[in-house]
Every structure is written in structure tokens, then in C-alpha cells.
Design a protein around this motif. Structure first.
Motif, PDB file in Angstrom:
ATOM      1  N   ASP A 188       0.815  -1.333  -0.402  1.00  0.00           N
ATOM      2  CA  ASP A 188       0.037   0.087   0.331  1.00  0.00           C
ATOM      3  C   ASP A 188       0.911   1.534   0.419  1.00  0.00           C
ATOM      4  O   ASP A 188       0.338   1.908  -0.775  1.00  0.00           O
ATOM      5  N   MET A 189       1.828   1.648   0.491  1.00  0.00           N
ATOM      6  CA  MET A 189       2.456   2.537   0.829  1.00  0.00           C
ATOM      7  C   MET A 189       3.231   2.309  -0.889  1.00  0.00           C
ATOM      8  O   MET A 189       4.033   3.875  -0.720  1.00  0.00           O
ATOM      9  N   ALA A 190       4.114   1.543  -1.152  1.00  0.00           N
ATOM     10  CA  ALA A 190       3.557   1.868  -2.408  1.00  0.00           C
ATOM     11  C   ALA A 190       3.556   2.136  -3.225  1.00  0.00           C
ATOM     12  O   ALA A 190       3.537   3.155  -4.769  1.00  0.00           O
ATOM     13  N   VAL A 191       1.558   1.835  -3.273  1.00  0.00           N
ATOM     14  CA  VAL A 191       1.239   2.258  -4.343  1.00  0.00           C
ATOM     15  C   VAL A 191       0.683   3.817  -3.789  1.00  0.00           C
ATOM     16  O   VAL A 191       0.483   4.878  -4.999  1.00  0.00           O
ATOM     17  N   LEU A 192       1.066   3.959  -3.158  1.00  0.00           N
ATOM     18  CA  LEU A 192       1.048   5.896  -2.653  1.00  0.00           C
ATOM     19  C   LEU A 192       2.334   6.464  -3.137  1.00  0.00           C
ATOM     20  O   LEU A 192       1.646   7.276  -3.552  1.00  0.00           O
TER      21      LEU A 192
END
Length: 425
Positions: A188-192
Motif C-alpha cells: 500500500d505504501m508503494a501504491v501511495l
């Protein structure tokens, strides 16, 4: 061969009935099957999670427990920043919109910039204080301005996160301070990170700022990877005892940009080392991964289903190190103006001097943080004794008093203090 009912002989020498023997064998086999099955379905708690992607297409280059729930700590501020960027794009606020700092915002736990209740700052100033210094006070000021309350803003954060493909993230506050319900994943942090870079490239430089000044007070960045890794030009650090040491970093070499995520490092050094290993491996491998971030979202393993681990106990998470005013030992955490009183071959010598100077200067300067920083000159390591987090005027006052007593004191500006190549002792 024909088996007889009394063919087996026990340890006593007496023959064991065949049916009893088979019963015991089957019972033992059944227990073994249960043991193996239980081992297979028991989630393994990872010591850390990590992910490396190509920022251009989101292809996964390396992945370790990327869907495991984790406490985001101050990586949360990336989501808060994303919300601010969206609000600016929608015309709800602009960079010069004035924010009045509430008592709630000013009273947030460290780390904070030091905003005062009733103080007025711009959206730009608050955003820079949040990203550069990781100011919890600035994060809450922004949240209250955009959401009416931090709780309402957190609900907006979660809804927005889900809309951009952050499948497992839930936000309860804008800063990342501990909350059992506030979770994310490396994926999720990579998506953000990828969404920020692709949708708001004009704002990405804010994640690479080395200092911020508000009302004459300057503080340096807490993100050491910006100066330690060639090509790194942004993103965010995070730390709580529950999360361990987290880091999202992006770096570009030869026109190729990578995004790395590390969750749960045991200390700052390990966090930096893990990120360096990730990025080095990614740049060394010119190929593209076969899996996308979207594919990764639907591959949550049994080991990734459990609750977030509590990453650290003792060490950096002892009571003493959590207290405000604890001794800083990493150059990446230095901020504000500083004063250095000397450098010594032994750490305890530097610690003793810092403690003495804190007492001697108690009535002369305002708040400060002790720091013991190991630096190497000409192959010899020495421990510098400093007080940091000072206002410029207080740094001057401190040295004047020390000089009057025939002592050594050197005032260091934030630019010098946070420059890894600066020579001071």
C-alpha cells in the motif's frame, strides 16, 4: 507371508497383539499429521517487510511479506500530504492559506516542529514542517483545517486510500502516532508513493527538502537516506516501537526510477542498510518484474493475515529513549541550531560534558536536546558533545557564556549541522 496376531514383540519381551500395535502406529501418525498441518497454517510473524518496484510501471522487483499488516508510524504523513495535494488541486486551499494552530495540534507528542497554540502558519509552511521535520503538530494542524477535526480527516484518508488502491490501509490519525487500528502494508505504501510521483510531480520536491524555516526557526530533515544514498531524492521515514524503523524512498539513476519500502528495521542503521540493499539490487538488475502491484494485492498469504507485529522491545524502545529530551545519537536526527563543546575518544567523556553543560546553561537557553555524535577525522573516531534543537539566539547565548568561562563552544547553523560532509568538533 501370512501375518500372525502375535507376531510383534514389545520391549518387555512379550508379544504385542497385532491390532494394538496397528492402533498405536495409526495414533502416532495422526498426531504427526495434525502437527504438520498446524505448522502450515500458523502465520509466521516477519521481522520486517519490504518491497521494491519500478516507479514507471509498478512492476515488482523484490517482495517480502508485502501484504503483511504493519503500523505505518510517520509514513502516515505521506497520506496526509497526498490529501493536501488533492485539496490544493480542487481549489479548497492554496499554498498561502492561513492555518491557526490549535492547542490540540501544538500539544502533540514529539516529534514536532514546535508550533505554538494560536500561531498562524501557511499550508506550505505546515506541509514542509510535517515532511522535513516529521512534525506531528504540523500534521494535526493540516488535518483540522481540511477535515474539521483530526478524526474526520482520518476517515477521509481511509476513503481516499481505498479509492487509489491501498487495499488494507486504515488511518485513525494524521501523524502516525500509535493507534492499534492504524495499519498499512508495504504494498500500500508503494501504491501511495507511486501515486504521489505520477499525479503530483510538481510537489515531489517537497520530499527532498533538507531544512524548513518558520518564524525565524530552522530545522533540518530527519531523512538520512537523502544524503547517504546516491540518487535518492525523496519520501519519508517513520518510527514507533510498534512499527520499528520504517522508510519509503525513491531514487533515480540513468533515467530509471525505483521506489523502495522497508518496514520494521531494528534501528536506523539497519533501516538504511536494508533500503540500500534493495535499491542497489534493483539498479543492478536491468530487467523488469513479471508481477504488478495490482497482482500482488490479491496474493495475501496465510502468514500475512495476522495482526501487525510489535517490532521492538528494549534498546531504542526503552523508557529512557522514548522520553522527550533523550540523547540523540544519529546525525540524521539533528535539527535546529546546535552548539558543540568538544570531541572525545570515549563516549562517556562526551556524555559527562553534555550533562554538565545542560546544567550550566539551564538558565541561559531554552529547550535543547543532548546529542553524542560519532565522527571520524583522519581515520580516528571521536564523540562530539552537542546541544541541538536551539534557536539561533540561544546558540549565541550559550557560546558567549562558555567563552566567558574559558571553555570551547562552536555554534552550528542547521545547514552545517545536517551536512554529513561538514567538519566540526
Amino acid at each position: 507371508m501370512l501375518l500372525r496376531a502375535h507376531q510383534s514383540i514389545g520391549r518387555t519381551g512379550r508379544r504385542m497383539p497385532f491390532r494394538r500395535l496397528m492402533s498405536r502406529l495409526l495414533s502416532g501418525l495422526f498426531c504427526l499429521i495434525l502437527l504438520v498441518a498446524s505448522m502450515a497454517v500458523t502465520p509466521a510473524v516477519a521481522r520486517n517487510a519490504s518491497l521494491l518496484i519500478d516507479a514507471t510501471d509498478g512492476r515488482v522487483l523484490q517482495s517480502r511479506d508485502a501484504n503483511a499488516l504493519w503500523y505505518p508510524a510517520s509514513l502516515t504523513k505521506m497520506m496526509t500530504a497526498f490529501m493536501v495535494f488533492q485539496a490544493i488541486e480542487a481549489g479548497k486551499v492554496d499554498w498561502q492559506t492561513k492555518l491557526k494552530v490549535s492547542a490540540n495540534a501544538a500539544g502533540q507528542s514529539p516529534t514536532k516542529f514546535g508550533l505554538k497554540a494560536g500561531q498562524t502558519v501557511t499550508v506550505e509552511q505546515a506541509l514542509k514542517a510535517m515532511l522535513v521535520v516529521s512534525g506531528n503538530d504540523a500534521a494535526v494542524a493540516l488535518a483540522e483545517a481540511l477535515g474539521g477535526s483530526e478524526a474526520a480527516f482520518a476517515q477521509m484518508m481511509t476513503a481516499t486510500a481505498r479509492s487509489i488502491g491501498m487495499e488494507r490501509s486504515v488511518f485513525r490519525n494524521a501523524s502516525g502516532l500509535p493507534d492499534d487500528g492504524q495499519v498499512t502494508t508495504a504494498r500500500d505504501m508503494a501504491v501511495l508513493a507511486m501515486r504521489i510521483i505520477s499525479h503530483f510531480p510538481q510537489h515531489y520536491h517537497l520530499f527532498n527538502l533538507r531544512s524548513v524555516t518558520i518564524a525565524g526557526r530552522t530545522q533540518g530533515t530527519v531523512n538520512g537516506i537523502l544524503s547517504s544514498y546516491p540518487g535518492a531524492d525523496g519520501m519519508k521515514t517513520g518510527f514507533t516501537c510498534g512499527s520499528g524503523y520504517n522508510l519509503v524512498a525513491s531514487a533515480e539513476r540513468d533515467g530509471r526510477r525505483l521506489i523502495g519500502v522497508v518496514l520494521g528495521g531494528r534501528n536506523r542503521g539497519e533501516r538504511a542498510a536494508l533500503m540500500t540493499q534493495l535499491l542497489n539490487a534493483g539498479f543492478a538488475n536491468k530487467g523488469s518484474g513479471s508481477q504488478s502491484l495490482k497482482d500482488l494485492a490479491i496474493q495475501v498469504s496465510a502468514a500475512e493475515q495476522g495482526p501487525p507485529p510489535v517490532a521492538l522491545n528494549g534498546g531504542d524502545c526503552s523508557v529512557a529513549s522514548r522520553e522527550e529530551g533523550g540523547t540523540i545519537t544519529s546525525a540524521a536526527r539533528l535539527s535546529g541550531w546546535g552548539v558543540v563543546f568538544g570531541a572525545f575518544p570515549k563516549r562517556n567523556q562526551a556524555e559527562a560534558l553534555v550533562e554538565k553543560m545542560r546544567k550550566d546553561l539551564a538558565g541561559t537557553i531554552g529547550k535543547s536536546r543532548p546529542a553524542i555524535i560519532e565522527k571520524t577525522w583522519e581515520g580516528v573516531s571521536r564523540y562530539s558533545a552537542l546541544l541541538v534543537g536551539l534557536e539561533q539566539a540561544d546558540a549565541g547565548k550559550a557560546c558567549k557564556k562558555v567563552w566567558a568561562e574559558k571553555g570551547y563552544c562552536l555554534a552550528l547553523s542547521p545547514a552545517v549541522l545536517t551536512n554529513p560532509n561538514a567538519e566540526w568538533r
